[in-house]
Scaffold this motif. Structure first.
Motif, mmCIF file in Angstrom:
data_model
loop_
_atom_site.group_PDB
_atom_site.id
_atom_site.type_symbol
_atom_site.label_atom_id
_atom_site.label_comp_id
_atom_site.label_asym_id
_atom_site.label_seq_id
_atom_site.Cartn_x
_atom_site.Cartn_y
_atom_site.Cartn_z
ATOM 1 N N GLY A 70 0.811 -1.211 0.000
ATOM 2 C CA GLY A 70 0.000 0.000 0.000
ATOM 3 C C GLY A 70 0.846 1.263 0.000
ATOM 4 N N LYS A 71 2.025 1.173 0.616
ATOM 5 C CA LYS A 71 2.929 2.312 0.688
ATOM 6 C C LYS A 71 4.073 2.214 -0.314
ATOM 7 C CE LYS A 71 2.157 3.069 5.645
ATOM 8 N NZ LYS A 71 2.806 3.157 6.986
ATOM 9 N N ASN A 72 4.112 1.146 -1.104
ATOM 10 C CA ASN A 72 5.237 0.922 -2.028
ATOM 11 C C ASN A 72 6.571 1.034 -1.284
ATOM 12 O OD1 ASN A 72 3.575 0.550 -4.249
ATOM 13 N ND2 ASN A 72 3.654 2.702 -4.838
ATOM 14 N N THR A 73 6.635 0.445 -0.112
ATOM 15 C CA THR A 73 7.839 0.550 0.713
ATOM 16 C C THR A 73 8.357 -0.832 1.067
ATOM 17 O OG1 THR A 73 7.114 2.671 1.635
ATOM 18 C CG2 THR A 73 8.809 1.472 2.835
ATOM 19 N N LEU A 74 9.641 -0.980 0.897
ATOM 20 C CA LEU A 74 10.355 -2.220 1.200
ATOM 21 C C LEU A 74 11.125 -2.028 2.494
ATOM 22 C CD1 LEU A 74 11.270 -5.041 -0.016
ATOM 23 C CD2 LEU A 74 13.283 -3.795 -0.852
ATOM 24 N N TYR A 75 11.209 -3.095 3.279
ATOM 25 C CA TYR A 75 11.912 -3.028 4.550
ATOM 26 C C TYR A 75 12.923 -4.164 4.645
ATOM 27 C CZ TYR A 75 7.853 -0.162 5.717
ATOM 28 O OH TYR A 75 6.868 0.802 5.711
ATOM 29 N N LEU A 76 13.931 -3.937 5.472
ATOM 30 C CA LEU A 76 14.874 -4.993 5.820
ATOM 31 C C LEU A 76 15.173 -4.863 7.307
ATOM 32 C CD1 LEU A 76 16.584 -7.344 4.660
ATOM 33 C CD2 LEU A 76 18.508 -5.739 4.604
ATOM 34 N N GLN A 77 14.719 -5.829 8.065
ATOM 35 C CA GLN A 77 15.021 -5.888 9.483
ATOM 36 C C GLN A 77 16.258 -6.745 9.663
ATOM 37 O OE1 GLN A 77 13.644 -4.323 12.165
ATOM 38 N NE2 GLN A 77 15.295 -5.255 13.358
ATOM 39 N N MET A 78 17.288 -6.160 10.257
ATOM 40 C CA MET A 78 18.565 -6.852 10.406
ATOM 41 C C MET A 78 18.855 -7.052 11.891
ATOM 42 S SD MET A 78 20.791 -4.809 7.521
ATOM 43 C CE MET A 78 20.659 -3.246 8.378
ATOM 44 N N ASN A 79 18.909 -8.305 12.290
ATOM 45 C CA ASN A 79 19.185 -8.663 13.681
ATOM 46 C C ASN A 79 20.499 -9.418 13.781
ATOM 47 O OD1 ASN A 79 16.657 -7.579 14.436
ATOM 48 N ND2 ASN A 79 15.653 -9.549 14.064
ATOM 49 N N SER A 80 21.020 -9.508 14.987
ATOM 50 C CA SER A 80 22.269 -10.237 15.234
ATOM 51 C C SER A 80 23.351 -9.820 14.251
ATOM 52 C CB SER A 80 22.021 -11.751 15.139
ATOM 53 O OG SER A 80 21.032 -12.165 16.070
ATOM 54 N N LEU A 81 23.517 -8.540 14.099
ATOM 55 C CA LEU A 81 24.462 -8.023 13.112
ATOM 56 C C LEU A 81 25.892 -8.379 13.468
ATOM 57 C CD1 LEU A 81 22.701 -4.648 12.437
ATOM 58 C CD2 LEU A 81 23.351 -6.290 10.678
ATOM 59 N N LYS A 82 26.678 -8.608 12.425
ATOM 60 C CA LYS A 82 28.082 -8.978 12.551
ATOM 61 C C LYS A 82 28.945 -7.935 11.843
ATOM 62 C CE LYS A 82 26.728 -13.846 12.091
ATOM 63 N NZ LYS A 82 26.930 -15.095 11.307
ATOM 64 N N PRO A 83 30.202 -7.829 12.218
ATOM 65 C CA PRO A 83 31.084 -6.881 11.512
ATOM 66 C C PRO A 83 31.131 -7.131 10.004
ATOM 67 C CG PRO A 83 32.098 -7.563 13.557
ATOM 68 C CD PRO A 83 30.849 -8.392 13.406
ATOM 69 N N GLU A 84 31.003 -8.370 9.594
ATOM 70 C CA GLU A 84 31.022 -8.676 8.162
ATOM 71 C C GLU A 84 29.765 -8.236 7.432
ATOM 72 O OE1 GLU A 84 31.640 -10.771 10.703
ATOM 73 O OE2 GLU A 84 30.874 -12.801 10.279
ATOM 74 N N ASP A 85 28.765 -7.753 8.149
ATOM 75 C CA ASP A 85 27.592 -7.168 7.509
ATOM 76 C C ASP A 85 27.830 -5.717 7.093
ATOM 77 O OD1 ASP A 85 25.598 -8.921 9.905
ATOM 78 O OD2 ASP A 85 25.877 -9.451 7.796
ATOM 79 N N THR A 86 28.966 -5.162 7.488
ATOM 80 C CA THR A 86 29.291 -3.790 7.109
ATOM 81 C C THR A 86 29.375 -3.659 5.598
ATOM 82 O OG1 THR A 86 30.468 -3.361 9.172
ATOM 83 C CG2 THR A 86 31.027 -1.981 7.267
ATOM 84 N N ALA A 87 28.597 -2.745 5.040
ATOM 85 C CA ALA A 87 28.523 -2.571 3.586
ATOM 86 C C ALA A 87 27.608 -1.392 3.280
ATOM 87 C CB ALA A 87 27.976 -3.825 2.917
ATOM 88 N N VAL A 88 27.568 -1.024 2.014
ATOM 89 C CA VAL A 88 26.526 -0.128 1.526
ATOM 90 C C VAL A 88 25.369 -1.000 1.049
ATOM 91 C CG1 VAL A 88 25.890 1.640 -0.139
ATOM 92 C CG2 VAL A 88 28.184 1.632 0.867
ATOM 93 N N TYR A 89 24.199 -0.708 1.544
ATOM 94 C CA TYR A 89 23.012 -1.497 1.234
ATOM 95 C C TYR A 89 22.162 -0.749 0.209
ATOM 96 C CZ TYR A 89 24.003 -4.829 4.914
ATOM 97 O OH TYR A 89 24.588 -5.810 5.675
ATOM 98 N N TYR A 90 21.730 -1.472 -0.812
ATOM 99 C CA TYR A 90 20.930 -0.915 -1.893
ATOM 100 C C TYR A 90 19.612 -1.670 -2.017
ATOM 101 C CZ TYR A 90 25.415 1.008 -3.495
ATOM 102 O OH TYR A 90 26.613 1.663 -3.589
ATOM 103 N N CYS A 91 18.550 -0.941 -2.278
ATOM 104 C CA CYS A 91 17.326 -1.619 -2.672
ATOM 105 C C CYS A 91 17.202 -1.552 -4.188
ATOM 106 C CB CYS A 91 16.095 -1.020 -1.997
ATOM 107 S SG CYS A 91 15.698 0.667 -2.465
ATOM 108 N N ALA A 92 16.501 -2.523 -4.723
ATOM 109 C CA ALA A 92 16.315 -2.628 -6.166
ATOM 110 C C ALA A 92 14.898 -3.099 -6.437
ATOM 111 C CB ALA A 92 17.328 -3.597 -6.762
ATOM 112 N N ALA A 93 14.398 -2.763 -7.620
ATOM 113 C CA ALA A 93 13.025 -3.126 -7.950
ATOM 114 C C ALA A 93 12.878 -3.337 -9.444
ATOM 115 C CB ALA A 93 12.058 -2.038 -7.471
ATOM 116 N N ALA A 94 11.878 -4.108 -9.799
ATOM 117 C CA ALA A 94 11.550 -4.338 -11.205
ATOM 118 C C ALA A 94 10.166 -4.956 -11.273
ATOM 119 C CB ALA A 94 12.579 -5.257 -11.857
#
Length: 120
Positions: A70-94
């Protein structure tokens, strides 16, 4: 047409962050990718419609992708984060009609990216 991400930041290992991606149009398929400088972009989570999901092995059990159509919104809930999760995060659509798997090989809409930094 725009995808606008928000919610990145810094957190200690074991913590949680939530990312959002607001889309200016409705699409059938959306996904989250991440990239570390010098490495290939990694697809970490995909969603078709609002219910069909797929995760990369590195985030399964820790990250949850969801979509508010309804809001055309995507989410990402990230738990138990690790140092190796460090990055630039991008959303994509098609939009790909009559294709009911979660992930696409190609996305033609991309957000600007948001930095996630996890410290040990």
């Amino acid at each position: 047409v725009q995808l606008v991400e928000s919610g990145g930041g810094s957190v200690q290992a074991g913590g949680s962050l939530s990312l959002s991606c607001a889309a200016s149009i409705s699409t059938t398929h959306m996904a989250w990718f991440r990239q570390v400088p010098g490495k290939e972009r990694e697809r970490i989570a995909c969603i078709f419609s609002s219910t069909v999901r797929q995760y990369g092995a590195s985030v399964t059990g820790r990250f949850t992708i969801s979509k508010d159509s309804g809001k055309n919104t995507l989410y990402l809930q990230m738990n138990s984060l690790k140092p190796e999760d460090t990055a630039v995060y991008y959303c994509a659509a098609a939009t790909k009609l009559n294709y009911y798997s979660a992930c696409l090989d190609d996305y033609y809409l991309w957000g600007q990216g948001t930095q996630v930094t996890v410290s040990s």
